[in-house]
Design an enzyme around this catalytic site. Structure first.
Site, short mmCIF file in Angstrom:
data_model
loop_
_atom_site.label_atom_id
_atom_site.label_comp_id
_atom_site.label_asym_id
_atom_site.label_seq_id
_atom_site.Cartn_x
_atom_site.Cartn_y
_atom_site.Cartn_z
N HIS A 38 -37.45 1.56 2.81
CA HIS A 38 -36.79 1.83 1.53
C HIS A 38 -37.26 0.87 0.43
O HIS A 38 -36.50 0.53 -0.48
CB HIS A 38 -35.26 1.78 1.66
CG HIS A 38 -34.70 2.81 2.60
ND1 HIS A 38 -34.48 4.11 2.22
CD2 HIS A 38 -34.36 2.73 3.90
CE1 HIS A 38 -33.99 4.78 3.25
NE2 HIS A 38 -33.92 3.96 4.28
N ASN A 46 -28.94 8.89 3.54
CA ASN A 46 -30.21 9.55 3.26
C ASN A 46 -29.96 10.93 2.67
O ASN A 46 -28.83 11.41 2.62
CB ASN A 46 -31.05 9.70 4.54
CG ASN A 46 -31.57 8.37 5.07
OD1 ASN A 46 -31.80 7.44 4.31
ND2 ASN A 46 -31.76 8.29 6.37
#
Length: 742
Positions: free
Chosen positions: A93, A166
């Site tokens: 990320h 997510n």
């Protein structure tokens, strides 16, 4: 420029969210400085004003420069700070962007939880949301095929609550101990550090075959979900199973869902590929642009809830992160709204330093025995310590808005100054004792546990294909075609025959036709029999087609209007005004970025339209639709411009709505010379596979009050409806999009 930046800053936010509900913004204000303050002067970090920051203190005279002096504290500080500007980027990320907003509760969930943020409908909870890709480094592109992070920090009155989610509801692995393996396999291969930010390589697909539990997830990543059109147009999922406990002490299992009000939309693959090179910051620009224009992204917030007594009522384990809870079995209960309404003031201190932990929960919310969640609870603390230091929760972006007091002390970059003579509990003064439950203390649920100590998984955790089939079966025909195309692309990049042939075998456990199509494309052995029969079941909420907006909308859609000298001002002005009135963002594109003059307009008049961009500076990939107004001279110029023709053909190939009026109708027809696509040859409006044309237009053809509808007889209504549909998939399914070179 400075005034534009400030318009999105803290002052504007405080006006919109003042008072008690602006607690987080008020707190940030105390550590926010304005570089444009006319009274500001350069100082050292320890507050001493400086008269010169251009010359190191040195031995010097008018004729000769000598050595620099080590004693110069200002120069040393300046270089020292520069040398340490970068903190370690996130392992996963790393590439992301974020924004501030608010969470509003519409319906109390007091029947299942005592958490104030989910029960008190009078609250307006400040939030920060960070979007991201998973595999790429900070310097990678926004539009790669990848899972997207959707992490929300709620600054509640009881402490911070983080949903570290997510845009896909499941994950590759069931147990957190496998997390290093799945990420190592997905990241660039160790011997040559390629490829960056994509999974099209041997190691990733080798991992997928070696781990049948990843089958469900890799289908999601090969679907359109992994190439979203915008962060604003994707769902968010908590992924893991958490728990809710109400005031009676009753516990429920829960999953958290965010569904965008704009619908769930994606790129087509060629579009995503090109944007990665043409505008690698497309998604972060898109989010910033929408918020700056007041088109605040909004999501419905929902919960799926299962009473503790019903945990074993399903043919899958509800604690398995590779499984969804089908809506037919566990309906989504939408109880609130998340809105993003303010861009950050500084990327590093806010977006880059924000730190999330799955273990950040508040009273009334707890953890299940989900083995992926249990490991994440341990891992995230470790990660933030490595990146930001032991006092990372004192950074302004991470600091809770409620009071914080404990006996933790010291460490690098400690901000808090704690007065008193003791730093431990219990102490003789009874200073800073633990809180009682009635004071709002977190109380752990007394879960009953029986079992043995062993490295094993329960029986239900060993089934890996039913939901993979359920997902694939639930997709629309275009989405299934895109899965075939994605797998064909990814496995074509695998040079090892063992890898791609094995994966073709694995696909027979999902769907035989899928396996055959992919094997034919990538050079695998084309299977003749399914390894596992497809059960044929479907579920709602898995296909993106299930999330079209309730009412057609073109809000925030980017529309390119292409003109050259001699364009028709009636059509140009009429369409531009109508698009703006409907919340779309029209951009004028010309052969140059100097004024373009309408038909009959004198170039010496000083009028003209200055385009936002020229044809080479922007490409069709950066817009949702293309409109070309008529004007004989304008079209004559555009016909001689290969890039203009390419714009139309590329937009056609990417399934976007195309509009044309007057002389532009023949231009579009010639750019897309295909039998079966109909065009207007009169005043009648013709809409054919998302191409909307009207050869003759009149002032009444353009209006600002739009009623989008399929088959509308008015040009504006018909054209805006096609834009609202995002893509014309019939164009693709009939094969037209592949007949045009782009």
């Amino acid at each position: 420029m400075a005034s534009q930046i400030l318009s999105s800053g803290l002052d504007k936010a405080q006006q919109a969210m003042g008072g008690e509900k602006g607690a987080k913004l008020n707190q940030l204000a105390s550590v926010t400085k304005d570089v444009h303050d006319k009274n500001a002067r350069i100082t050292s970090d320890y507050g001493v004003k400086q008269s010169n920051t251009d010359d190191w203190l040195k031995v010097v005279n008018e004729d000769k420069t000598g050595p620099m002096l080590l004693e110069d504290p200002f120069a040393r500080e300046k270089i020292h700070r520069f040398d340490h500007e970068r903190i370690p980027e996130r392992v996963v990320h790393a590439r992301g962007t974020g924004a501030f907003g608010k969470f509003t509760l519409f319906e109390s969930a007091a029947d299942v939880t005592s958490a104030g943020v989910l029960t008190d409908t009078s609250r307006e909870t400040p939030v920060f949301l960070r979007f991201s890709t998973v595999l790429g480094s900070r310097g990678s592109a926004d539009t790669v095929r990848d899972v997207r992070g959707f992490a929300v920090k709620f600054y509640t009155q009881e402490g911070n609550w983080d949903i570290v989610g997510n845009n896909i509801p499941v994950f590759f692995i069931q147990d957190a101990i496998k997390f290093p393996d799945v990420i190592h396999a997905g990241k660039p291969e160790p011997h040559n550090e390629v490829p960056q930010a994509q999974t099209a390589h041997n190691n990733f697909w080798d991992f997928q075959f070696m781990h049948p539990e990843a089958t469900h997830m890799f289908l999601w990543t090969q679907s359109d979900r992994a190439i979203p059109r915008s962060y604003r147009m994707m769902q968010g999922f908590g992924v893991n199973t958490f728990t809710l406990t109400n005031s009676k002490g009753e516990r429920h299992f829960v999953k958290f869902i965010f569904t965008p009000e704009l619908g769930v939309h994606s790129f087509v693959w060629d579009e995503a590929l090109k944007l990665a090179g043409q505008d690698p910051d497309f998604h972060r620009k898109d989010l910033w642009e929408a918020i700056e224009n007041g088109a605040y992204p909004k999501w419905k917030f929902g919960i799926q809830v299962i009473p503790e007594a019903n945990e074993q009522d399903f043919d899958f384990d509800i604690l398995d992160a590779t499984k969804v809870w089908p809506e037919e079995l566990v309906p989504i209960r939408y109880i609130g709204q998340l809105e993003l309404n303010r861009n950050v003031d500084e990327f590093f201190t806010q977006t880059e330093q924000v730190a999330f932990c799955t273990s950040h929960v508040v009273p009334g919310i707890g953890f299940s025995d989900d083995p992926l969640l249990q490991g994440r609870n341990f891992s995230y603390f470790d990660t933030q310590l490595s990146r930001l230091g032991v006092n990372w929760q004192e950074l302004p972006i991470n600091k809770p808005v409620c009071p914080v007091m404990n006996h933790n002390r010291d460490g690098a970059m400690r901000h808090t100054i704690t007065k008193g003579t003791v730093n431990y509990w219990p102490n003789r003064f009874e200073s800073c004792p633990p809180a009682a439950p009635q004071e709002g203390a977190y109380v752990d649920y007394p879960e009953k546990i029986a079992g043995i100590k062993a490295r094993m998984r329960s029986k239900k955790f060993k089934e890996h294909f039913n939901q993979a089939q359920l997902f694939y079966n639930s997709l629309s025909p275009p989405e299934k075609a895109h899965v075939v195309g994605a797998l064909s692309f990814e496995l074509d990049h695998c040079e090892d025959p063992v890898v791609y042939k094995r994966m073709c075998e694995r696909l027979t456990e999902i769907d035989l036709e899928l396996a055959q199509q992919v094997a034919e494309m990538v050079g695998g052995d084309v299977p003749q029999n399914a390894s596992r029969p497809n059960h044929g079941k479907k579920a709602k909420g898995l296909s993106q087609m299930d999330y079209m907006p309730e009412k057609p909308t073109i809000a925030t859609r980017r529309v390119a209007i292409i003109i050259a000298d001699g364009y028709n001002p009636l059509a140009y002005n009429g369409v531009k005004a109508a698009l703006s009135a409907a919340g779309a963002l029209p951009f004028t594109i010309g052969p140059r970025r100097n004024p373009i003059f309408a038909a009959g307009e004198d170039k010496g008049s000083g009028k003209g339209v200055t385009p936002d961009h020229h044809l080479e500076g922007m490409r069709s990939t950066m817009f949702d639709s293309v409109f070309i107004p008529g004007g004989a001279k304008s079209i004559e110029t555009l016909r001689k411009n290969g890039r203009a023709l390419h714009w139309v053909r590329e937009a056609f190939g990417h399934l976007k709505a195309i509009g044309a009026t007057g002389e532009a109708v023949s231009f579009v027809r010639d750019a897309c010379q295909l039998p079966g696509i109909a065009f207007s040859n009169s005043g009648e409006v013709v809409s054919s596979y998302g191409v909307v044309t009207a050869e003759h237009v009149h002032p009444e053809s353009f209006k600002e009050v739009i009623q989008m509808a399929k088959g509308a007889k008015d040009f504006i209504d018909a054209y805006t409806f096609e834009i609202s549909q995002h893509k014309n998939f019939d164009r693709e399914m009939e094969g037209y999009s592949t007949m045009v070179a782009y």
